[in-house]
Design a protein around this motif. Structure first.
Motif, PDB file in Angstrom:
ATOM      1  N   PHE A 176       0.810  -1.220   0.000  1.00 25.48           N
ATOM      2  CA  PHE A 176       0.000   0.000   0.000  1.00 25.48           C
ATOM      3  C   PHE A 176       0.847   1.276   0.000  1.00 25.48           C
ATOM      4  N   CYS A 177       2.174   1.117   0.120  1.00 24.81           N
ATOM      5  CA  CYS A 177       3.020   2.296   0.303  1.00 24.81           C
ATOM      6  C   CYS A 177       2.847   3.297  -0.837  1.00 24.81           C
ATOM      7  N   GLY A 178       2.592   4.519  -0.452  1.00 20.98           N
ATOM      8  CA  GLY A 178       2.472   5.604  -1.431  1.00 20.98           C
ATOM      9  C   GLY A 178       1.190   5.551  -2.245  1.00 20.98           C
ATOM     10  N   LYS A 179       0.275   4.656  -1.888  1.00 20.44           N
ATOM     11  CA  LYS A 179      -0.926   4.483  -2.735  1.00 20.44           C
ATOM     12  C   LYS A 179      -2.164   5.137  -2.128  1.00 20.44           C
ATOM     13  N   PRO A 195      -6.921   0.429  10.387  1.00 24.15           N
ATOM     14  CA  PRO A 195      -5.788   1.081  11.078  1.00 24.15           C
ATOM     15  C   PRO A 195      -4.434   0.690  10.495  1.00 24.15           C
ATOM     16  N   VAL A 196      -4.304  -0.555  10.041  1.00 23.13           N
ATOM     17  CA  VAL A 196      -3.009  -1.013   9.527  1.00 23.13           C
ATOM     18  C   VAL A 196      -2.765  -0.433   8.135  1.00 23.13           C
ATOM     19  N   ILE A 197      -3.794  -0.433   7.300  1.00 20.53           N
ATOM     20  CA  ILE A 197      -3.635   0.126   5.947  1.00 20.53           C
ATOM     21  C   ILE A 197      -3.336   1.623   6.053  1.00 20.53           C
ATOM     22  N   ALA A 198      -3.989   2.295   7.004  1.00 18.08           N
ATOM     23  CA  ALA A 198      -3.792   3.748   7.157  1.00 18.08           C
ATOM     24  C   ALA A 198      -2.338   4.093   7.448  1.00 18.08           C
ATOM     25  N   GLU A 199      -1.641   3.190   8.154  1.00 16.24           N
ATOM     26  CA  GLU A 199      -0.228   3.455   8.479  1.00 16.24           C
ATOM     27  C   GLU A 199       0.664   3.350   7.253  1.00 16.24           C
ATOM     28  N   GLY A 368     -22.296  11.236  -6.557  1.00 19.01           N
ATOM     29  CA  GLY A 368     -21.983  12.089  -7.710  1.00 19.01           C
ATOM     30  C   GLY A 368     -20.523  12.517  -7.757  1.00 19.01           C
ATOM     31  N   ARG A 369     -19.685  11.972  -6.858  1.00 14.97           N
ATOM     32  CA  ARG A 369     -18.292  12.385  -6.833  1.00 14.97           C
ATOM     33  C   ARG A 369     -17.370  11.190  -7.073  1.00 14.97           C
ATOM     34  N   GLU A 370     -16.316  11.405  -7.835  1.00  7.99           N
ATOM     35  CA  GLU A 370     -15.366  10.320  -8.099  1.00  7.99           C
ATOM     36  C   GLU A 370     -14.178  10.420  -7.125  1.00  7.99           C
ATOM     37  N   TYR A 371     -13.869   9.317  -6.473  1.00  8.52           N
ATOM     38  CA  TYR A 371     -12.685   9.245  -5.605  1.00  8.52           C
ATOM     39  C   TYR A 371     -11.616   8.459  -6.357  1.00  8.52           C
ATOM     40  N   GLU A 372     -10.508   9.103  -6.661  1.00  4.95           N
ATOM     41  CA  GLU A 372      -9.452   8.419  -7.421  1.00  4.95           C
ATOM     42  C   GLU A 372      -8.647   7.520  -6.496  1.00  4.95           C
ATOM     43  N   LEU A 373      -8.493   6.267  -6.920  1.00  4.63           N
ATOM     44  CA  LEU A 373      -7.866   5.266  -6.044  1.00  4.63           C
ATOM     45  C   LEU A 373      -6.921   4.361  -6.835  1.00  4.63           C
ATOM     46  N   ASP A 374      -5.903   3.849  -6.134  1.00  2.82           N
ATOM     47  CA  ASP A 374      -5.008   2.855  -6.744  1.00  2.82           C
ATOM     48  C   ASP A 374      -5.414   1.429  -6.359  1.00  2.82           C
ATOM     49  N   VAL A 375      -5.981   1.305  -5.158  1.00  2.00           N
ATOM     50  CA  VAL A 375      -6.394  -0.020  -4.677  1.00  2.00           C
ATOM     51  C   VAL A 375      -7.778   0.109  -4.024  1.00  2.00           C
ATOM     52  N   ILE A 376      -8.656  -0.856  -4.312  1.00  2.00           N
ATOM     53  CA  ILE A 376      -9.950  -0.888  -3.607  1.00  2.00           C
ATOM     54  C   ILE A 376     -10.041  -2.211  -2.850  1.00  2.00           C
ATOM     55  N   VAL A 377     -10.264  -2.102  -1.540  1.00  2.00           N
ATOM     56  CA  VAL A 377     -10.389  -3.286  -0.691  1.00  2.00           C
ATOM     57  C   VAL A 377     -11.862  -3.458  -0.333  1.00  2.00           C
TER      58      VAL A 377
END
Ligand code: FAD
Ligand code: NAP
Length: 521
Positions: A176-179, A195-199, A368-377
């Motif tokens: 997840f680093c930098g993502k 909590p772990v992904i947030a770190e 109505g809003r797009e959230y740009e993401l690299d990974v979806i869990v």
């Protein structure tokens, strides 16, 4: 007639989690020829598939372990109060090695169909990759939480980033680093992973439909003094846990009086102490938290107050405050879950009013809003209790299909057998305490019961066994009647099948382990 060219086993077991492993051990010891089929490439079931960051048991390690071998329970050393997924998986592998279980387990083999031949009283079991064999008895150790429930969302194929479900986590993990990461779902899996992904992540967006109550686990290294004490009297400790309502927690005081009979100050003091101790005993100080809305409100308000104290932004805190009855969705245990929402790289998006509309190549659209993401869990849970059974084409007497018989909700006798499906057993099936108990204890009780039953049939020369319609009808009624005396059916939980679109709303587990065991004896 049985095709003599196909091999015949006494028993086929489906699944090599804790249920299938112990079933194999007992059947082999009792002299039954047994084969286990497992879709995964290793043992451990839940703990093989759920490798998401933060995955951990929330029953204490000294309790969430097999009791059948004194040597095993003495030699194994847990490192934490609540064991993490890698440690539980190591334990499962240790058990498989110690008892030489692997030689009878066929890995990467999925059972796709099973049909009962009435003339020979045998099951014809079909697997993928292709194979067929006959078995006199079929034991489903397929797990209550083993069919991942991923929502169908438009545009999923077009998303260019990575998508993962917590219950089918990639073996090599996800960096997840930098993502920019999105997590959908705030049940036990989400509460552990967030909590772990947030770190690790650059940004984390949590998409929440229903906020959940979560109690600090207060995890830490295993208290060695406690371990010594428990190991000195392990059989007594196990027996004490089996006498508990949920087959766990005998070290803690379970109150036998009403929260309504106590003053508000007393209740607050009790909850405060239990919050510090951590774990499920939080809600065990009084006997009516799950029976009386008024009593329940006291515990619910306590947690909401804590959330408001922990989360600095009042608007975010309010969004995180659950409104439903506490405990009717499974209580979560966490390590710094609510604190995580104070981090600058974490944001909470409420999707209760505006469901997720679609995925685009770049991210996720809601409100109505797009959230740009690299990974979806997707921490979106499971088609619980029935999913892994109804996904198999199981046909009983006269070709009736289990999935049709259960189209209005599962019907079993004791959660162990189903009318019309002779010689078929379900370990921790719907209608048994299963997910409302320490599951290893529930598994051992079912496996022991099934083994005793098969030995009895062999001794008596009986070819088959099947529940009667009367017994099954009465049992289903009993399970519902018990649930209706509690607040469990009051919210949209997976216990009711409410998390899977189109699934009938029926309360599936039986509440209360000790009376169930008494009934089975
Ligand atoms: P599983 O471990 O689910 O194993 C079933 C196996 O059957 C799987 O390996 C699956 O691949 C296989 N299978 C299914 N269908 C087929 C098929 N058609 N063909 C071949 N193989 C098949 N319980 C607790 O008591 N305490 C906890 O703290 C706790 N934490 C949990 C945390 C998570 C993340 C999850 C998902 C569940 C948790 N549970 C917990 C419940 C947990 O599922 C049980 O404790 C226990 O591990 C179940 O063991 P099992 O062998 O019955 O099922
Ligand atoms: P879960 O409890 O069913 O939670 C799924 C979450 O995803 C819920 O918040 C749900 O919201 C949300 N969700 C589902 N579909 C959605 C959609 N289309 N859009 C937005 N949100 C959606 O699943 P889980 O967290 O995997 O846990 C399942 C069970 O496994 C637990 O209850 C527990 O028994 C076991 N488990 C235990 C542990 C542990 O601590 N040891 C850890 C993980 C799992 P709604 O509530 O609104 O439906």
């Amino acid at each position: 007639m049985t095709d003599s060219t196909k091999p015949v086993q006494d028993v086929v077991v489906v699944g090599a989690g804790f249920a299938g492993m112990y079933m194999l051990y007992r059947l082999r010891s009792a002299g039954f020829s047994t084969i286990v089929f497992e879709a995964g490439s290793g043992v451990g079931g839940t703990w093989y598939w759920n490798r998401y960051p933060g995955a951990r048991c929330d029953v204490e390690s000294l309790e969430y372990s097999y009791s059948f071998s004194e040597e095993l329970q003495q030699e194994w050393e847990w490192t934490e109060r609540y064991p993490a997924q890698p440690e539980i998986l190591r334990y499962a592998n240790h058990v498989a090695d110690r008892f030489e279980l692997r030689k009878d387990i066929h890995f990467e083999t999925r059972v796709v169909a099973a049909s009962f031949d009435e003339r020979s009283s045998r099951w014809l079991v079909r697997t993928e990759p292709g194979g067929e064999l006959w078995a006199r008895f079929l034991v489903m150790a397929t797990g209550c939480l083993s069919s991942a429930n991923t929502p169908t969302i438009d545009g999923m194929d077009g998303f260019v980033g990575e998508i993962a479900h917590t219950g089918r986590w990639p073996r090599d993990g996800i960096d997840f680093c930098g993502k920019r990461v999105g997590v959908v779902g705030t049940g036990s899996s989400g509460v552990q992973a967030i909590p772990v992904i947030a770190e690790q992540a650059a940004e984390l967006v949590v998409f929440q439909r229903t906020p959940n109550y979560s109690i600090p686990a207060q995890n830490g290294p295993l208290d060695l003094e406690l371990e010594r004490e428990v190991k000195a009297h392990y059989p007594e400790f196990r027996a004490a846990n089996r006498r508990m309502h949920g087959a766990l927690g005998s070290r803690f005081r379970y109150g036998q009086t009403s929260a309504l009979a106590a003053s508000d100050e007393e209740v607050q003091r009790d909850l405060d102490e239990r919050w510090q101790i951590g774990g499920f005993a939080f809600i065990a100080g009084y006997n009516d938290f799950l029976r009386s809305r008024e009593a329940n409100a006291k515990a619910a308000e306590f947690v909401r107050r804590r959330i408001r104290e922990i989360v600095r932004d009042p608007a975010v805190a309010e969004l995180l405050c659950p409104k439903q009855v506490i405990g009717c969705k499974r209580l979560c245990l966490d390590t710094h879950y609510f604190e995580t929402f104070n981090r600058p790289n974490v944001r909470l998006v409420d999707v209760s009013e505006h469901p997720i509309e679609r995925l685009t190549s770049r991210g996720l659209v809601t409100g109505g809003r797009e959230y740009e993401l690299d990974v979806i869990v997707f921490a979106t849970g499971f088609d619980a209790m029935t999913g892994s059974l109804t996904r198999i084409d199981i046909r009983g007497r006269g070709g009736i299909r289990l999935r049709d018989e259960w189209s209005g909700g599962p019907r079993t006798y004791l959660g162990l057998g189903v009318v019309g499906f002779p010689n078929l057993f379900t370990i921790t099936g719907p209608g048994s305490p299963s997910v409302l108990a320490n599951m290893i204890v529930a598994i051992e009780q079912h496996v022991d019961w099934i083994t005793d039953c098969l030995v009895y049939l062999r001794r008596g020369g009986y070819a088959s066994i099947e529940a009667t319609v009367e017994a099954q009808d009465a049992w289903v009624e009993h399970v519902n009647a018990i649930a209706d005396t509690t607040l469990y059916p009051t919210c949209n939980s997976w216990y009711l099948g409410a998390n899977v679109p189109g699934k009938p709303r029926v309360f599936m587990p039986l509440i209360g382990f000790p009376p169930y065991v008494e009934k089975c004896n």
